[in-house]
Design a protein around this motif. Structure first.
Motif, mmCIF file in Angstrom:
data_model
loop_
_atom_site.group_PDB
_atom_site.id
_atom_site.type_symbol
_atom_site.label_atom_id
_atom_site.label_comp_id
_atom_site.label_asym_id
_atom_site.label_seq_id
_atom_site.Cartn_x
_atom_site.Cartn_y
_atom_site.Cartn_z
ATOM 1 N N ALA A 111 0.852 -1.178 0.000
ATOM 2 C CA ALA A 111 0.000 0.000 0.000
ATOM 3 C C ALA A 111 0.890 1.230 0.000
ATOM 4 C CB ALA A 111 -0.903 0.010 1.226
ATOM 5 N N ILE A 112 0.468 2.238 -0.703
ATOM 6 C CA ILE A 112 1.187 3.504 -0.679
ATOM 7 C C ILE A 112 0.610 4.281 0.491
ATOM 8 C CG2 ILE A 112 1.738 5.603 -1.938
ATOM 9 C CD1 ILE A 112 1.260 3.955 -4.531
ATOM 10 N N ALA A 113 1.387 4.356 1.562
ATOM 11 C CA ALA A 113 0.899 4.961 2.798
ATOM 12 C C ALA A 113 0.926 6.474 2.735
ATOM 13 C CB ALA A 113 1.722 4.465 3.988
ATOM 14 N N ALA A 114 1.913 7.031 2.095
ATOM 15 C CA ALA A 114 2.033 8.488 2.034
ATOM 16 C C ALA A 114 2.913 8.881 0.861
ATOM 17 C CB ALA A 114 2.638 9.026 3.326
ATOM 18 N N VAL A 115 2.560 9.987 0.257
ATOM 19 C CA VAL A 115 3.401 10.587 -0.771
ATOM 20 C C VAL A 115 3.405 12.079 -0.493
ATOM 21 C CG1 VAL A 115 3.737 11.029 -3.219
ATOM 22 C CG2 VAL A 115 2.788 8.843 -2.496
ATOM 23 N N GLY A 116 4.589 12.615 -0.304
ATOM 24 C CA GLY A 116 4.700 14.043 -0.058
ATOM 25 C C GLY A 116 5.983 14.566 -0.664
ATOM 26 N N GLY A 117 5.878 15.630 -1.409
ATOM 27 C CA GLY A 117 7.073 16.157 -2.055
ATOM 28 C C GLY A 117 7.662 15.120 -2.982
ATOM 29 N N HIS A 118 8.883 14.756 -2.712
ATOM 30 C CA HIS A 118 9.566 13.754 -3.546
ATOM 31 C C HIS A 118 9.767 12.447 -2.798
ATOM 32 C CE1 HIS A 118 10.313 16.547 -6.772
ATOM 33 N NE2 HIS A 118 10.695 17.445 -5.886
ATOM 34 N N ARG A 119 8.960 12.214 -1.761
ATOM 35 C CA ARG A 119 9.130 11.019 -0.928
ATOM 36 C C ARG A 119 7.840 10.213 -0.883
ATOM 37 N NH1 ARG A 119 9.635 10.550 5.416
ATOM 38 N NH2 ARG A 119 10.996 8.745 5.532
ATOM 39 N N ALA A 120 7.978 8.892 -1.028
ATOM 40 C CA ALA A 120 6.837 7.984 -0.937
ATOM 41 C C ALA A 120 7.131 6.923 0.115
ATOM 42 C CB ALA A 120 6.579 7.316 -2.285
ATOM 43 N N VAL A 121 6.118 6.591 0.909
ATOM 44 C CA VAL A 121 6.233 5.532 1.900
ATOM 45 C C VAL A 121 5.331 4.387 1.448
ATOM 46 C CG1 VAL A 121 5.908 4.878 4.311
ATOM 47 C CG2 VAL A 121 6.703 7.190 3.748
ATOM 48 N N LEU A 122 5.943 3.219 1.259
ATOM 49 C CA LEU A 122 5.213 2.032 0.831
ATOM 50 C C LEU A 122 5.221 1.036 1.980
ATOM 51 C CD1 LEU A 122 6.845 3.322 -1.662
ATOM 52 C CD2 LEU A 122 6.178 1.272 -2.839
ATOM 53 N N THR A 123 4.070 0.508 2.335
ATOM 54 C CA THR A 123 4.004 -0.473 3.415
ATOM 55 C C THR A 123 3.683 -1.844 2.827
ATOM 56 O OG1 THR A 123 1.671 0.012 3.828
ATOM 57 C CG2 THR A 123 3.280 1.222 5.138
ATOM 58 N N PHE A 124 4.330 -2.839 3.368
ATOM 59 C CA PHE A 124 4.174 -4.207 2.899
ATOM 60 C C PHE A 124 3.736 -5.080 4.065
ATOM 61 C CE2 PHE A 124 7.223 -2.124 0.223
ATOM 62 C CZ PHE A 124 6.946 -2.585 -1.048
ATOM 63 N N SER A 125 2.853 -6.033 3.767
ATOM 64 C CA SER A 125 2.438 -6.985 4.795
ATOM 65 C C SER A 125 2.119 -8.315 4.125
ATOM 66 C CB SER A 125 1.212 -6.459 5.557
ATOM 67 O OG SER A 125 0.127 -6.292 4.683
ATOM 68 N N GLY A 126 2.087 -9.347 4.928
ATOM 69 C CA GLY A 126 1.764 -10.669 4.395
ATOM 70 C C GLY A 126 2.898 -11.247 3.579
ATOM 71 N N GLU A 127 2.542 -11.821 2.448
ATOM 72 C CA GLU A 127 3.521 -12.502 1.610
ATOM 73 C C GLU A 127 3.544 -11.893 0.207
ATOM 74 O OE1 GLU A 127 2.670 -16.678 1.572
ATOM 75 O OE2 GLU A 127 3.070 -16.881 3.710
ATOM 76 N N LEU A 128 4.736 -11.671 -0.300
ATOM 77 C CA LEU A 128 4.920 -11.289 -1.698
ATOM 78 C C LEU A 128 5.602 -12.461 -2.379
ATOM 79 C CD1 LEU A 128 6.121 -7.578 -1.577
ATOM 80 C CD2 LEU A 128 3.917 -8.448 -2.330
ATOM 81 N N GLU A 129 4.864 -13.115 -3.269
ATOM 82 C CA GLU A 129 5.368 -14.303 -3.948
ATOM 83 C C GLU A 129 4.904 -14.296 -5.393
ATOM 84 O OE1 GLU A 129 3.751 -17.371 -1.512
ATOM 85 O OE2 GLU A 129 1.705 -16.882 -2.038
ATOM 86 N N ALA A 130 5.242 -15.322 -6.121
ATOM 87 C CA ALA A 130 4.952 -15.376 -7.549
ATOM 88 C C ALA A 130 3.484 -15.057 -7.863
ATOM 89 C CB ALA A 130 5.321 -16.737 -8.109
ATOM 90 N N GLY A 131 2.567 -15.504 -7.033
ATOM 91 C CA GLY A 131 1.150 -15.257 -7.269
ATOM 92 C C GLY A 131 0.744 -13.803 -7.150
#
Length: 99
Positions: A2-22
């Motif tokens: 999820a893109i938690a925040a974008v401000g100026g030239h900075r973005a915060v991306l949050t990850f949870s669970g599993e990131l896999e081929a699917g």
């Protein structure tokens, strides 16, 4: 992811669970978000990420290094096995990995 925040030239991306081929295609689509293309720095909050496979780590690396200017990456809170996968993909060569 999820893109938690974008401000100026900075973005915060949050990850949870599993990131896999699917979930690779969905991750790649999310990484094309126009807000991320404008950001010059990405902070990847990975404290809630329980699994990251190599293909998804490569997708993160490609997204951050493609284009005319590479994005400055900071990885926060990644578990040891997630850090290991990031290392195998070469992400640690272009990112600051914080514990």
């Amino acid at each position: 992811m999820a893109i938690a925040a974008v401000g100026g030239h900075r973005a915060v991306l949050t990850f949870s669970g599993e990131l896999e081929a699917g979930t690779l295609r969905e991750l790649e689509e999310q990484l094309l978000d126009p807000r991320l293309r404008k950001a010059r720095e990405w902070v990847l909050e990975m404290g809630e990420l329980t699994h990251l496979d190599l293909a998804c780590a490569y997708a993160l690396l490609r997204a951050a290094t493609e284009g005319p200017e590479a994005v400055a990456l900071t990885v926060r809170g990644a578990r040891r096995h997630v850090q290991r996968t990031l290392h195998h993909a070469g992400v640690d060569a272009v990112a600051v990995i914080e514990g």
